[in-house]
Structure formats: structure tokens, C-alpha cells
Design an enzyme around this catalytic site. Sequence first.
Site, PDB file in Angstrom:
ATOM      1  N   GLU A  49       0.823  -1.227   0.000  1.00  0.00           N
ATOM      2  CA  GLU A  49       0.000   0.000   0.000  1.00  0.00           C
ATOM      3  C   GLU A  49       0.855   1.275   0.000  1.00  0.00           C
ATOM      4  O   GLU A  49       0.662   2.169   0.829  1.00  0.00           O
ATOM      5  CB  GLU A  49      -0.961  -0.010   1.199  1.00  0.00           C
ATOM      6  CG  GLU A  49      -1.997  -1.102   1.099  1.00  0.00           C
ATOM      7  CD  GLU A  49      -3.127  -1.021   2.126  1.00  0.00           C
ATOM      8  OE1 GLU A  49      -3.027  -0.233   3.076  1.00  0.00           O
ATOM      9  OE2 GLU A  49      -4.113  -1.764   1.950  1.00  0.00           O
ATOM     10  N   GLU A  51      -5.569  -8.305  -0.485  1.00  0.00           N
ATOM     11  CA  GLU A  51      -6.256  -7.980   0.777  1.00  0.00           C
ATOM     12  C   GLU A  51      -7.719  -7.723   0.445  1.00  0.00           C
ATOM     13  O   GLU A  51      -8.022  -6.810  -0.333  1.00  0.00           O
ATOM     14  CB  GLU A  51      -5.666  -6.734   1.454  1.00  0.00           C
ATOM     15  CG  GLU A  51      -4.357  -6.973   2.153  1.00  0.00           C
ATOM     16  CD  GLU A  51      -3.910  -5.794   3.020  1.00  0.00           C
ATOM     17  OE1 GLU A  51      -4.762  -5.132   3.647  1.00  0.00           O
ATOM     18  OE2 GLU A  51      -2.692  -5.542   3.033  1.00  0.00           O
TER      19      GLU A  51
END
Length: 493
Positions: free
Chosen positions: A168, A287
Site C-alpha cells: 500500500e 487484501e
Amino acid sequence: MTIDKSFRIAQVDNRIYGSFIEHLGRAVYGGIYEPGHASADQSGFRNDVKELIQELQVPIIRYPGGNFVSGYNWEDGVGPVAERPKRLELAWRTLENNEVGTNEFITWAKEIGSEVMMAVNLGTRGIDAARNLLEYTNHPGGTYWSDLRRSHGYEQPHQVKTWCLGNEMDGPWQIGHKTAEEYGRLALETAKAMRLVDPEIELVACGSSSANMPTFPEWEAVTLDHTYEAVDYISLHQYYGNRANDTANYLALTLDLDHFIHTVKSTCDYIKAKKRSKKTMHLSFDEWNVWYHSNDADKQIEPWSVAPPQLEDVYNFEDALLVGSMLITFLRHADRVKMACLAQLVNVIAPIMTENGGRAWKQTIYYPYLHASRYGRGVSLQPIVDSPVYDSKDFTDVPYLDSAVVYNEAEEEITIFAVNRHLEQSLELTCDVRSFEGFKLVEFIVMEHEDLKAVNTADEEKVKPHHRGQAKLDSGMLTASLAKASWNVIRLK
Ligand code: AHR
């Protein structure tokens, strides 16, 4: 619904049933690992938890983060445990004692039959730490890092195949957050060095942290402009929640998921065209889950404690329906989504919960994940569906019937996964299966509950599947009654 052998989307890559263990909350300490526990093995890993994971047949597990990885020194987690440093863990503001690290985790994963998807730190670190870690895990011997591994008691290389280039990196909360330009350059150079160490590896570049990020999808375009030929996958992350307590709208969120996947595919294909490339970029949805129940509780946690109960969402029945629908969405995108990780696996936004020193149990979301992982292996077929639709706050024309079909050619078996999103009425499913001559109905698994907010606890499993559903197969026509708000798995053989 009509299904036919020739309506093939793609072979399902079993790694879409992956999951994730981060050094976060009680995922590792008190989750998979608890040396004092009655069921702990010689290395301190809980056998009761292993059994629940093994039932799920998890093909790949992402490790060690997550936000955690962006501040992690992997060297802290190898070698004699007594000599490992205790560190301030900045992503989640806890204390990390490094009792579990790379070798212990990989050994545990192998034992439960899972591959590891390893992430490298591109937040506080970079090319050097990444190539050293890869040399440590994958090089046979005769070099500094591989011999260090051998001196730590791991003679054979671990052969970790799949590597995430950071986590991320588009998120301002990320330690070492970068612009797409900065990340794209670093990811490319890290990929080059890592491939020189081990040309057999597969690499995942960071996509956006969610479709709601202001930099989405420009982040993907810029990152891939740098890395297109150097990586194999781009990642997608998405969590949902029913914060407004609007279940009809909540169950429609997979339309958003579908749109997200389409947009990432299109962005990849734009870069492919721009580069005149022959290569098709695959997607790693590494995710995904429901995550919102624990948000307020997490604000109360004292910083710098060891393994506090962070992100411990208690899932209810409607969450299980959404998780089922998310799995259905991945199956319908089997041509491009090749890996996916339910985030996470134990205690932290997880299908499996534990008590420290006590019991382990299955949350509601355990079941759709179990069914998809067990029966969703084979060829994903495109069902032709004619379903009534509804409008919700954010979506129009939401089909009440959400479905995917998997044909397991080796076992000569078909599985229909279906969610009835209607909150008041059952759906009478009629399915033409005439291309599967001689098939018989073998099982009809149903999850339903009067109370959409019902949860499971260590004491009581209120939400679990049953086999009392009504279905029959007659002259190639399957009929089944799909209860209101239900998850359904129909198996033919
Ligand atoms: O899975 C929990 C967290 O969600 C991960 O650490 C991070 O990557 C994401 O924001």
C-alpha cells in the site's frame, strides 16, 4: 440460469483462496503461535488453529504485512530467538519481540500445506534489504546470506516463489509513503535486483489501497508504466462495511468490487497497448474482507503493548453473505484475478478466532470461504442468468441472484455458488444443465439465519451451514429454492 460446459471463463487459479497473516494484534502471538498453550507443538504453534486452517485448504499466505512490513527489519526475526531485538512497531504502535520471524513462519506454512507470499519493505528500506532477504531465503548456499540461513538451522533454501514489492505504498498512513513516480522507479529497480538473485520468482507491484483512493487509477497507470515488463501482478485491496446499517445496499457492494476489477484490468490493458507489449498483467487481490466492526474498539488500545486485541471484528451473518459474494466475484474474474488473500486469517479481521490460552472457533465468514476453497477448484463457467433486480442507495439494477459456477473436470463435478440478496423472499432457481448429461444432485449446502446480525462465539455456533434445502434435478433441469438472504452451494456430479 443456464450453464454449459463450453461457457468457459478460465481455469481457476487455486491461489484465489489465499489468506494473510500480519504481525498485527493477535494474529501471530496468541493466534497461530502460543508456546504455553495446551495444543502448542514443539515450536510453539497451536495445533488447534492449524487444524482449522488446514480444513480451509489455504494455498498461499501473505506475510509479514501489511502496514507492518513497511517498517520491518527482516534481520530482526532470524537467528537465535534470545538475541532478537524488541522493537517499537510503528504501523500499529505495539511492541514487536520478534519471537516469530521468516524461518519459523515459512516452516509453519509448509507444515499446513500453504505457500508463502512474502512482502519486502519498500517503506523504510529498499533494494538492498530486499535482495538480501531473497538471497537468505532462496539461495542454496556458499554466500553470506544463504550461509547465514544455514547457520540458523535451515540447510535447504525455502524457495519462496511469490514476492510483494512493498505494501500500500499509495497510502499516506504507510511508513515511507511514496508518489506513484517514486514507487514505480523503486519497484522496478527492486524487481530487477531480485530477479538477478532468483529468476524463478514472481513479483507483485502495489496497486491502490482501495478504489476510493484519490490517486486511483492513475497510481496503477504510472506504476505500471515503470514496471510493466518487470512484474507479474498488480495488487488490489478492498474492505467493506455496513456502517449505515443498510443491508440491501451492503449486499450490493460487489457491484463496486466488480467495477474496481474492471477498472484495474482496463488500466493494465491501456499500459499494455501503450507499450506494445505481448504480456497480459494479472491481478493479485491480496487484501479483501469486511472490516469495520472493530474500528471504535481499536481507538481505545494502549500503545506499545505486546499483541493487543487489534482489528478483532466479530462477523455476523450478513457479513458471511457479502464474503460469499466477494468470492463469487473473484470466480467470475478468474481470467485475470489469479491470487486473492482473505485478510486476514486468525484473530485480526479473520475467519478464525482464539482465546489466549483457550479455545479456537469459526466465525460466520469461515463457511463461504471453506465452501469456495473446497468446491471452487476447476474451470470457472459463465452462468447466463436472468434475475429480478432491485435498486439500493448507491446501486441500481442489483440482481437478487449473485452466482458463479465451477466445473471440476478431473472430478466430473459442478458447483453452483449463489447468494440470494433478497431480504424478504426466497428465489426459485431454475437452471438448465442439459450439457452435463448424467449428472446427479449430490449436495445442497445452505447458510441462512433469521437474524442478519447473528454471530458465532466460542460458546455457540449460531451461524453454520445446513443440508435441509429443497432442490431437485430432473431431465437436465435443476430447481432449487434459495431462501431469503442466503448463501447456497449446489453440487452436481
Ligand atoms: O489488513 C489490515 C491492514 O489493512 C493492512 O496492514 C494494510 O495493508 C491494510 O490497510
